[in-house]
Design an enzyme around this catalytic site. Structure first.
Site, short mmCIF file in Angstrom:
data_model
loop_
_atom_site.label_atom_id
_atom_site.label_comp_id
_atom_site.label_asym_id
_atom_site.label_seq_id
_atom_site.Cartn_x
_atom_site.Cartn_y
_atom_site.Cartn_z
N HIS A 99 0.84 -1.19 0.00
CA HIS A 99 0.00 0.00 0.00
C HIS A 99 0.88 1.25 0.00
O HIS A 99 1.99 1.24 0.49
CB HIS A 99 -0.98 0.03 1.17
CG HIS A 99 -0.36 -0.07 2.53
ND1 HIS A 99 0.19 -1.22 3.04
CD2 HIS A 99 -0.21 0.87 3.49
CE1 HIS A 99 0.64 -1.00 4.26
NE2 HIS A 99 0.42 0.27 4.55
N HIS A 101 0.75 5.34 0.97
CA HIS A 101 0.04 6.38 1.70
C HIS A 101 0.12 7.69 0.91
O HIS A 101 1.20 8.10 0.50
CB HIS A 101 0.71 6.65 3.06
CG HIS A 101 0.65 5.50 4.01
ND1 HIS A 101 -0.27 5.43 5.03
CD2 HIS A 101 1.42 4.39 4.11
CE1 HIS A 101 -0.07 4.33 5.72
NE2 HIS A 101 0.95 3.67 5.18
#
Length: 137
Positions: A99, A101
């Site tokens: 992932h 951010h």
């Protein structure tokens, strides 16, 4: 991955506040909201970290990040954007599904503090290290 929270979010088993989705990625608001609009961009295919992704999968992920980041910045009136990936525990990764951010930045007191420590450059040591790390020859 049966126990991966992001896989469960992608599958719709856990609710999320989605800001963008296509066949390859999903972008949703991080529940911590370090700064207003803090968004996670995740590939729909499970990879433990960015370091496991192949060229095609990482290209699919990173192809959308500028568009999503610019959209957040524009909609929120942010002054800037931090784009951060933590790969593996030593780097601060806590959810082991790749992932990225996206952290909209408003000012120096917006809730996120990132500080780099300046060091006097040792150009000889840098040249030696670059030689050791050089990819391909």
């Amino acid at each position: 991955m049966d126990e991966c929270i992001f896989c469960k979010i992608i599958a719709g088993e856990i609710p999320s506040s989605t800001v963008y989705e296509d066949q390859d990625i999903k972008a949703f608001l991080d529940i911590t909201q370090v700064t207003k609009g803090h968004t996670l961009v995740v590939p729909k295919t499970h990879y433990r970290s960015l370091l496991e992704m192949d060229d095609q999968a990482s290209a699919q992920l990173f192809r959308k990040i500028p568009m999503i980041a610019q959209h957040l910045k524009d909609r929120l009136g942010a002054a800037g954007m931090n784009v951060i990936n933590n790969s593996e525990e030593a780097a601060g990764q806590t959810v082991f599904h790749t992932h990225v951010h996206l952290l909209p930045r408003f000012n120096q007191e917006d809730g996120l503090k990132i500080q780099f420590t300046a060091h006097e450059p040792d150009f000889e040591a840098l040249a030696q290290l670059a030689q050791e790390l050089k990819i391909g020859d």
